[in-house]
Design a protein around this motif. Structure first.
Motif, PDB file in Angstrom:
ATOM      1  N   LEU A  28      38.466  33.168 -67.070  1.00  0.00           N
ATOM      2  CA  LEU A  28      37.787  34.304 -67.693  1.00  0.00           C
ATOM      3  C   LEU A  28      38.497  34.722 -68.979  1.00  0.00           C
ATOM      4  O   LEU A  28      37.847  34.995 -69.991  1.00  0.00           O
ATOM      5  N   GLN A  29      39.824  34.753 -68.966  1.00  0.00           N
ATOM      6  CA  GLN A  29      40.579  35.115 -70.162  1.00  0.00           C
ATOM      7  C   GLN A  29      40.343  34.110 -71.285  1.00  0.00           C
ATOM      8  O   GLN A  29      40.210  34.482 -72.444  1.00  0.00           O
ATOM      9  N   HIS A  31      37.672  32.282 -71.653  1.00  0.00           N
ATOM     10  CA  HIS A  31      36.296  32.491 -72.106  1.00  0.00           C
ATOM     11  C   HIS A  31      36.221  33.689 -73.052  1.00  0.00           C
ATOM     12  O   HIS A  31      35.509  33.646 -74.061  1.00  0.00           O
ATOM     13  N   ARG A  32      36.937  34.752 -72.752  1.00  0.00           N
ATOM     14  CA  ARG A  32      36.947  35.920 -73.635  1.00  0.00           C
ATOM     15  C   ARG A  32      37.540  35.576 -74.994  1.00  0.00           C
ATOM     16  O   ARG A  32      37.043  36.016 -76.029  1.00  0.00           O
ATOM     17  N   ALA A  35      35.028  33.682 -76.941  1.00  0.00           N
ATOM     18  CA  ALA A  35      33.960  34.555 -77.430  1.00  0.00           C
ATOM     19  C   ALA A  35      34.409  35.301 -78.684  1.00  0.00           C
ATOM     20  O   ALA A  35      33.628  35.459 -79.629  1.00  0.00           O
TER      21      ALA A  35
END
Length: 77
Positions: A28-29, A31-32, A35
């Motif tokens: 998730l980190q 992916h952030r 982004a």
């Protein structure tokens, strides 16, 4: 013997769950961060398009000026 097998199975399930949670968190980190990078690339692309449109209008203006100079030179002959 059966109690030991059950204990080992429970420990493995807990460790697997913790491992899966840690992997999901770091994914998730990542992916952030991707982004955020994509947002900056998008902003850069928008600025490039705006500058390209500005250059295109300047080239059109220069083309018109060249045509006017050519017409002036032809009228002098």
């Amino acid at each position: 013997m059966t109690g030991a097998v059950i204990a080992v199975a429970v420990v493995l399930i807990v460790v697997g769950g913790i491992t899966a949670s840690v992997v999901a968190y770091f994914r998730l980190q990542r992916h952030r961060a991707d982004a955020v990078a994509m947002a900056s690339y998008r902003k850069l692309a928008e600025e490039a398009v705006a500058q390209q449109e500005s250059l295109r209008s300047q080239l059109a203006e220069l083309g018109d000026r060249v045509k006017a100079v050519e017409a002036l030179l032809r009228s002098v002959d």
